[in-house]
Design a protein around this motif. Structure first.
Motif, PDB file in Angstrom:
ATOM      1  N   THR A  57       0.243   1.542   1.028  1.00 17.24           N
ATOM      2  CA  THR A  57       0.081   2.887   1.535  1.00 17.24           C
ATOM      3  C   THR A  57      -0.450   3.786   0.409  1.00 17.24           C
ATOM      4  O   THR A  57       0.097   3.765  -0.702  1.00 17.24           O
ATOM      5  CB  THR A  57       1.427   3.431   2.049  1.00 17.24           C
ATOM      6  N   ALA A  58      -1.483   4.552   0.714  1.00 15.25           N
ATOM      7  CA  ALA A  58      -2.064   5.460  -0.288  1.00 15.25           C
ATOM      8  C   ALA A  58      -1.024   6.456  -0.774  1.00 15.25           C
ATOM      9  O   ALA A  58      -0.181   6.918  -0.008  1.00 15.25           O
ATOM     10  CB  ALA A  58      -3.261   6.194   0.312  1.00 15.25           C
ATOM     11  N   SER A 112       2.514   0.742  -5.445  1.00 16.39           N
ATOM     12  CA  SER A 112       2.461  -0.614  -4.904  1.00 16.39           C
ATOM     13  C   SER A 112       2.759  -1.613  -6.012  1.00 16.39           C
ATOM     14  O   SER A 112       2.398  -1.393  -7.170  1.00 16.39           O
ATOM     15  CB  SER A 112       1.068  -0.906  -4.339  1.00 16.39           C
ATOM     16  N   ARG A 152     -12.757   0.976  -5.135  1.00 18.53           N
ATOM     17  CA  ARG A 152     -12.791   1.260  -3.699  1.00 18.53           C
ATOM     18  C   ARG A 152     -14.125   0.812  -3.143  1.00 18.53           C
ATOM     19  O   ARG A 152     -15.166   0.937  -3.797  1.00 18.53           O
ATOM     20  CB  ARG A 152     -12.571   2.764  -3.461  1.00 18.53           C
ATOM     21  N   ALA A 183      -6.711   5.962   1.364  1.00 17.99           N
ATOM     22  CA  ALA A 183      -6.826   4.808   2.252  1.00 17.99           C
ATOM     23  C   ALA A 183      -8.221   4.215   2.141  1.00 17.99           C
ATOM     24  O   ALA A 183      -9.173   4.892   1.775  1.00 17.99           O
ATOM     25  CB  ALA A 183      -6.544   5.240   3.691  1.00 17.99           C
ATOM     26  N   THR A 185      -6.574  -3.850   1.939  1.00 16.72           N
ATOM     27  CA  THR A 185      -6.804  -2.676   2.773  1.00 16.72           C
ATOM     28  C   THR A 185      -5.588  -1.776   2.640  1.00 16.72           C
ATOM     29  O   THR A 185      -4.459  -2.197   2.874  1.00 16.72           O
ATOM     30  CB  THR A 185      -7.000  -3.089   4.249  1.00 16.72           C
ATOM     31  N   VAL A 186      -5.845  -0.544   2.251  1.00 13.67           N
ATOM     32  CA  VAL A 186      -4.787   0.430   2.006  1.00 13.67           C
ATOM     33  C   VAL A 186      -4.754   1.395   3.186  1.00 13.67           C
ATOM     34  O   VAL A 186      -5.789   1.920   3.601  1.00 13.67           O
ATOM     35  CB  VAL A 186      -5.037   1.193   0.682  1.00 13.67           C
ATOM     36  N   GLN A 187      -3.560   1.600   3.732  1.00 15.82           N
ATOM     37  CA  GLN A 187      -3.370   2.532   4.858  1.00 15.82           C
ATOM     38  C   GLN A 187      -3.199   3.946   4.360  1.00 15.82           C
ATOM     39  O   GLN A 187      -2.699   4.205   3.320  1.00 15.82           O
ATOM     40  CB  GLN A 187      -2.144   2.131   5.675  1.00 15.82           C
TER      41      GLN A 187
END
Length: 113
Positions: A1-2, A6, A36, A88, A111-113
């Motif tokens: 999660t942004a 993490s 990114r 994200a 993939t970051v939410q």
């Protein structure tokens, strides 16, 4: 999660066997470059050796921490990485570590939410 810290754990194996003779690379267990997929963000962090359970309870990470500590001459197979993604989206994580006098490069997509 942004926006949240993490945690990643790399477990290094060669030919199916755990590798416990990694050596320091540019003063750290591992270097990570995170890009990114739209090239709007580039991050750099260092992998760290895992803490024992008691030390883990006393140790907290913040996004501003960046410390260099003395490393044993050989270590492994686990290397931890801690990172806060700014937004994200898709990110490629490149990792570099040293084994048998050679730099090993890894990469994967998250993939970051």
């Amino acid at each position: 999660t942004a926006g949240r810290l993490s945690y990643f754990t790399y477990t290094i194996r060669k030919n199916g066997r755990l590798v416990d003779d990694l050596t320091s690379y540019l003063g750290a267990p591992m270097h990570l470059a995170i890009v990114r997929d739209d090239l709007r963000d580039f991050l750099h962090t260092h992998g760290e050796l895992p803490l024992d359970p008691i030390s883990r309870l006393r140790h907290t990470h913040t996004t501003s921490q960046h410390a260099h500590t003395a490393l044993p001459s050989k270590f492994g197979p686990d290397i931890e990485a801690h990172l806060t993604f700014p937004a994200a989206g898709g990110y490629v994580i490149f990792g570099e570590f040293m084994h048998d006098g050679k730099v090993v490069v890894t990469h994967f997509l998250v993939t970051v939410q």
